[in-house]
Design a protein around this motif. Structure first.
Motif, PDB file in Angstrom:
ATOM      1  N   GLY A  79      39.552  36.411  40.480  1.00  0.00           N
ATOM      2  CA  GLY A  79      39.483  37.593  39.632  1.00  0.00           C
ATOM      3  C   GLY A  79      40.038  38.821  40.325  1.00  0.00           C
ATOM      4  O   GLY A  79      40.144  38.888  41.549  1.00  0.00           O
ATOM      5  N   GLU A  83      37.821  43.214  37.665  1.00  0.00           N
ATOM      6  CA  GLU A  83      36.922  42.203  37.079  1.00  0.00           C
ATOM      7  C   GLU A  83      35.674  42.016  37.930  1.00  0.00           C
ATOM      8  O   GLU A  83      34.553  41.943  37.399  1.00  0.00           O
ATOM      9  CB  GLU A  83      37.665  40.870  36.926  1.00  0.00           C
ATOM     10  CG  GLU A  83      38.702  40.884  35.824  1.00  0.00           C
ATOM     11  CD  GLU A  83      39.624  39.675  35.871  1.00  0.00           C
ATOM     12  OE1 GLU A  83      40.255  39.402  34.828  1.00  0.00           O
ATOM     13  OE2 GLU A  83      39.733  39.002  36.923  1.00  0.00           O
ATOM     14  N   ARG A  84      35.848  41.965  39.245  1.00  0.00           N
ATOM     15  CA  ARG A  84      34.689  41.800  40.138  1.00  0.00           C
ATOM     16  C   ARG A  84      33.778  43.023  40.059  1.00  0.00           C
ATOM     17  O   ARG A  84      32.556  42.887  39.999  1.00  0.00           O
ATOM     18  CB  ARG A  84      35.169  41.558  41.567  1.00  0.00           C
ATOM     19  CG  ARG A  84      35.944  40.258  41.718  1.00  0.00           C
ATOM     20  CD  ARG A  84      36.175  39.861  43.163  1.00  0.00           C
ATOM     21  NE  ARG A  84      36.788  40.874  43.995  1.00  0.00           N
ATOM     22  CZ  ARG A  84      38.098  40.985  44.231  1.00  0.00           C
ATOM     23  NH1 ARG A  84      38.956  40.161  43.629  1.00  0.00           N
ATOM     24  NH2 ARG A  84      38.558  41.909  45.041  1.00  0.00           N
ATOM     25  N   SER A  87      31.907  43.058  36.788  1.00  0.00           N
ATOM     26  CA  SER A  87      30.885  42.015  36.815  1.00  0.00           C
ATOM     27  C   SER A  87      29.632  42.541  37.505  1.00  0.00           C
ATOM     28  O   SER A  87      28.498  42.252  37.088  1.00  0.00           O
ATOM     29  CB  SER A  87      31.428  40.788  37.540  1.00  0.00           C
ATOM     30  OG  SER A  87      30.444  39.805  37.663  1.00  0.00           O
ATOM     31  N   SER A 148      44.820  46.144  38.971  1.00  0.00           N
ATOM     32  CA  SER A 148      43.847  46.035  37.882  1.00  0.00           C
ATOM     33  C   SER A 148      43.134  47.356  37.621  1.00  0.00           C
ATOM     34  O   SER A 148      42.549  47.556  36.561  1.00  0.00           O
ATOM     35  CB  SER A 148      42.834  44.922  38.169  1.00  0.00           C
ATOM     36  OG  SER A 148      42.109  45.192  39.356  1.00  0.00           O
TER      37      SER A 148
END
Length: 197
Positions: A79, A83-84, A87, A148
């Motif tokens: 990821g 995304e991490r 999360s 990202s």
């Protein structure tokens, strides 16, 4: 290698954590912790010279476990950085809005209570939360590097601001007994990170 001494010491800390998460540090007496842990009082003072040193050890143990969790979540290779990071915030919202004491944040529970009472515990809280912020900043930097995350943001400052916002939102969640503050923190987090919901 764990010796019987460290096992008993850790057993006391592990037993005390949910009790203190539920009631607070000042209210919980040593007898309650020792009865739950099935450890005699003399043994307690063998491992901890005072309740304050016990509280410091409790926080250090909590942060060691929490930082290991963060290293696995934020430092893993799968990821993107964004995304991490998201999360982590989604997990925070779910764990802190739930009724389960096991997942609650000890820094939130004890921060206001013990910071004026114990310098050793205040320092343990400060050092532990600073290490959390460092890991968040590293993940933000990774997100900027992998594309990202975008925009002109200072990773450390952004991590500090987000962490402070989520701590405050968690306190408000406890006061209001609903998750509206953390839902607001999630919206603000997405905006700060230039992400879509």
């Amino acid at each position: 290698m764990n010796t019987p001494r460290t096992n008993v010491r850790q057993h006391i800390l592990d037993t005390a954590k949910p009790i203190i998460l539920g009631k607070g540090f000042s209210v919980v007496g040593l007898n309650e912790v020792l009865a739950a842990a099935a450890v005699p009082k003399g043994s307690f003072y063998h491992y901890f010279k005072s309740k304050e040193l016990f509280g410091e050890a409790l926080l250090e143990s909590y942060f060691a476990d929490y930082l290991e969790y963060l290293d696995q979540l934020l430092g893993k290779r799968e990821g993107s950085g964004a995304e991490r990071l998201m999360s982590y915030w989604r997990g925070w919202l779910e764990s802190q809005a739930s009724e389960d004491m096991q997942g609650k944040c000890l820094a939130v529970k004890l921060g206001g209570e013990v910071s004026d009472l114990s310098e050793a515990m205040r320092l343990a809280l400060h050092q532990g939360t600073d290490q959390i912020i460092t890991r968040l900043a590293d993940c933000i930097s990774a997100g900027l590097a992998d594309g990202s995350l975008s925009g002109e943001m200072d990773a450390r400052h952004t991590a500090e601001t987000l962490y402070e916002m989520w701590l405050g939102a968690t306190l408000l969640t406890k006061m209001r007994r609903n998750r509206s503050a953390m839902e607001g923190a999630m919206i603000a987090t997405l905006k700060m990170l230039n992400l879509k919901s």
